[in-house]
Design an enzyme around this catalytic site. Structure first.
Site, PDB file in Angstrom:
ATOM      1  N   GLU A  41       1.359   3.481  10.079  1.00 11.21           N
ATOM      2  CA  GLU A  41       2.510   2.997   9.321  1.00 11.21           C
ATOM      3  C   GLU A  41       3.453   4.158   8.986  1.00 11.21           C
ATOM      4  O   GLU A  41       3.027   5.233   8.556  1.00 11.21           O
ATOM      5  CB  GLU A  41       1.987   2.340   8.047  1.00 11.21           C
ATOM      6  CG  GLU A  41       3.020   1.812   7.097  1.00 11.21           C
ATOM      7  CD  GLU A  41       2.389   1.172   5.868  1.00 11.21           C
ATOM      8  OE1 GLU A  41       3.094   0.465   5.144  1.00 11.21           O
ATOM      9  OE2 GLU A  41       1.171   1.383   5.629  1.00 11.21           O
ATOM     10  N   LYS A 107       7.583  -5.449   8.171  1.00  7.76           N
ATOM     11  CA  LYS A 107       6.460  -5.748   7.288  1.00  7.76           C
ATOM     12  C   LYS A 107       6.836  -6.859   6.300  1.00  7.76           C
ATOM     13  O   LYS A 107       7.874  -6.783   5.628  1.00  7.76           O
ATOM     14  CB  LYS A 107       6.052  -4.481   6.539  1.00  7.76           C
ATOM     15  CG  LYS A 107       4.825  -4.590   5.650  1.00  7.76           C
ATOM     16  CD  LYS A 107       4.494  -3.216   5.051  1.00  7.76           C
ATOM     17  CE  LYS A 107       3.245  -3.221   4.198  1.00  7.76           C
ATOM     18  NZ  LYS A 107       2.953  -1.861   3.665  1.00  7.76           N
ATOM     19  N   CYS A 143      -0.234  -2.806   7.631  1.00  4.91           N
ATOM     20  CA  CYS A 143      -1.028  -2.571   6.427  1.00  4.91           C
ATOM     21  C   CYS A 143      -1.234  -3.818   5.569  1.00  4.91           C
ATOM     22  O   CYS A 143      -2.029  -4.677   5.913  1.00  4.91           O
ATOM     23  CB  CYS A 143      -0.429  -1.425   5.615  1.00  4.91           C
ATOM     24  SG  CYS A 143      -1.661  -0.596   4.558  1.00  4.91           S
TER      25      CYS A 143
END
Length: 579
Positions: A41, A107, A143
């Site tokens: 990330e 994300k 994540c």
């Protein structure tokens, strides 16, 4: 599908350095026959970049680096984390292939708890995405997207993804690796899809990223695992057809698809140059390790590894060549010295023995023996002379007052001044030696033993300090630590016959109360109900609350527990709520 996970130690803000490391890993993955290579990330910027994300030129430079990396992708697909500047700023993953950026995933789940502040910096993405690689639908997540049950991973799996990939920067605390792997196993089983989790490794200020990248099959079994606290290129071959076969046999997802057929965009359909073997799978070069499953570490080894990595990276990434610490002959400075030597080598560590009139021959002798056993440079700076000078200077002003804590603190501040003088003169970083138990209750001297640049064991409770030292002594056949350091009752040695338990509850009680009050936010009545003496509970709560102003002025230190004293726990200094 043959995949590679580039578990890299990247530096926040070092865009050229990070770009070079990513480029080298793309080339290595391609040479190993990988069709797909994953990166952590926000790999291009390092994590967390914090308020650098408010700089337009920083975001533009990050995008330019992504475009240059895309030019290197021939015959392989690379998925690289970066901050995307569009209508807003997104925590994103760029899909690089055939010399260009083929698409960008944003994300969707932004964490805003503990050490995370992503809502401060990012807009959330609003759609799950798939990329087709050699006929295999690959679901994209970053994540927190996978920590939270449900979309985007659920939608991607229902839309046919046969591999879920996750780019991550997951901060470490003790036991986090096992906790994380259990969660990923459950997600793989939930989605009937293999999961490839590519994690960041390295130290960034107070945070440690332990790596522990892992590839799981659709039943949650570990196919490959990277070691903790080390850079590595993890290679694995994933049987994506097995996931498809399992979905034919398991009819549970069918109702969900019929009632909620997700709209999932396929952002690119890509073909790699991976050679095939006779069975139709990718053929790996003979010398390319595949499916390595690194052993997991035990509790003490894991924490000690985090301390070593955190110290090494803080020193190195901030440009220091040498460190110095005060060595008292006590357990705390002993552990800090052991960690420093293991992180940097003895040639980059100096220790200073600073005896006063209250220092015992035993502690001073142990300090010198430990330094000699470890081969570090040792300096002797007795503080009796400066103590007398201070006493004479203050004699008239203090004439009608008895000696008290003031004189004890003067000794600690003299030592702090000497260590900072060495830092100024030689450019050495001062390592402080206070532990979490002491920091919590303010059992330290502001501008004295708390003075320095990095607090190695700031988040280690006293009992953990003993456990880590014992583990380090067992690790090597030649134990450098004198037994009396471990067996002697802890003391600051700032007055005659002083012991820590004169001022504090026994550490086994203190640490347990602190765990409840600091890490779990338990109130007084809850702690008393758990069997702790009411007087000890009241005393500890009062000391913790009063010491907040001290902790705000302490140097950064390595996060070890689920709730560290620092960016994890944010309480007002001016505060009249007790308990």
């Amino acid at each position: 599908m043959r995949i590679a996970l580039a578990q890299l130690n990247l530096t926040v803000g070092d865009l050229p350095g990070n770009e070079e490391r990513i480029a080298r890993s793309i080339d290595e993955a391609a040479a190993a026959g990988a069709q797909l290579v994953l990166f952590p990330e926000l790999a291009i910027t390092g994590y967390p970049p914090e308020d650098l994300l408010f700089k337009e030129h920083f975001l533009a430079d990050a995008r330019a680096a992504i475009e240059r990396l895309a030019g290197r992708t021939r015959g392989i697909v690379a998925i690289v984390g970066f901050p995307e500047r569009a209508d807003d700023v997104y925590n994103a993953a760029a899909v690089l292939a055939d010399g260009a950026v083929q698409g960008v995933y944003r994300k969707m789940r932004l964490p805003n708890y503990g050490v995370f502040d992503e809502v401060r910096y990012f807009q959330a993405g609003d759609r799950p995405m798939i990329v087709d690689v050699d006929g295999v639908p690959v679901g994209l997540t970053i994540c927190e997207d996978l920590w939270v049950p449900g979309p985007p991973a659920t939608d991607e799996a229902l839309a046919g993804a046969r591999l879920i990939i996750n780019l991550s920067a997951s901060p470490f605390h003790a036991g986090k690796g096992a906790e994380r792997e259990r969660m990923l196993q459950q997600r793989a089983r939930d989605h009937l899809a293999p999961v490839a989790f590519c994690a960041l490794v390295g130290g960034q200020d107070e945070l440690i990223f332990d790596g522990h990248s892992v590839v799981l099959d659709h039943e949650g079994r570990v196919v490959a695992r990277a070691p903790q606290f080390e850079e590595t290129l993890l290679l694995a071959t994933v049987d994506t057809r097995a996931a498809g076969n399992a979905r034919l046999r398991d009819t549970r997802p069918r109702l969900a698809v019929r009632e909620h057929r997700p709209t999932v965009e396929t952002i690119a359909t890509l073909t790699t140059a991976a050679p095939s073997d006779a069975t139709g799978g990718p053929a790996a070069p003979a010398d390319a390790p595949d499916g390595t499953v690194a052993a997991t570490l035990d509790a003490e080894a894991e924490v000690y590894g985090a301390l070593v990595l955190g110290t090494r990276d803080y020193v190195g990434k901030n440009g220091f060549r040498h460190v110095v610490l005060g060595l008292s002959g006590g357990i705390d400075s002993t552990l800090v010295l052991l960690v420093a030597v293991d992180a940097l080598g003895p040639e980059r560590v100096s220790c200073v023995v600073m005896p006063s009139r209250y220092s015992s021959d035993g502690t001073q002798g142990d300090a010198r023996t430990l330094a000699a056993n470890l081969g570090v440079r040792q300096l002797e700076l007795p503080i009796q002379g400066p103590m007398v000078a201070y006493e004479e200077l203050l004699a008239e002003t203090f004439a009608d007052r008895e000696p008290d804590l003031t004189e004890e603190n003067l000794q600690a501040r003299i030592r702090g001044n000497l260590l900072m003088a060495l830092s100024n003169k030689f450019g050495w970083l001062v390592l402080t030696t206070g532990n979490k138990s002491e920091m919590s209750v303010g059992y330290s001297t502001l501008y004295g033993d708390s003075a320095g640049g990095f607090a190695v064991i700031k988040d280690c409770p006293k009992q953990l300090v003993y456990a880590l030292t014992a583990w380090r002594r067992r690790r090597d056949a030649a134990d450098p630590v004198p037994e009396s350091i471990v067996s002697r009752p802890p003391s600051a040695e700032l007055r005659p016959d002083q012991r820590d338990d004169d001022s504090l509850p026994p550490y086994e009680i203190l640490d347990a109360i602190l765990e409840g009050y600091v890490e779990r936010d338990l109130g007084r009545e809850q702690l008393v109900a758990r069997g702790f003496p009411a007087a000890d509970v009241d005393r500890v709560i009062r000391l913790v609350d009063l010491a907040e102003y001290k902790r705000r002025q302490s140097p950064p230190g390595i996060k070890i527990t689920p709730r560290a004293l620092g960016r994890d726990r944010r309480l007002p200094i001016t505060n009249r709520y007790g308990g």
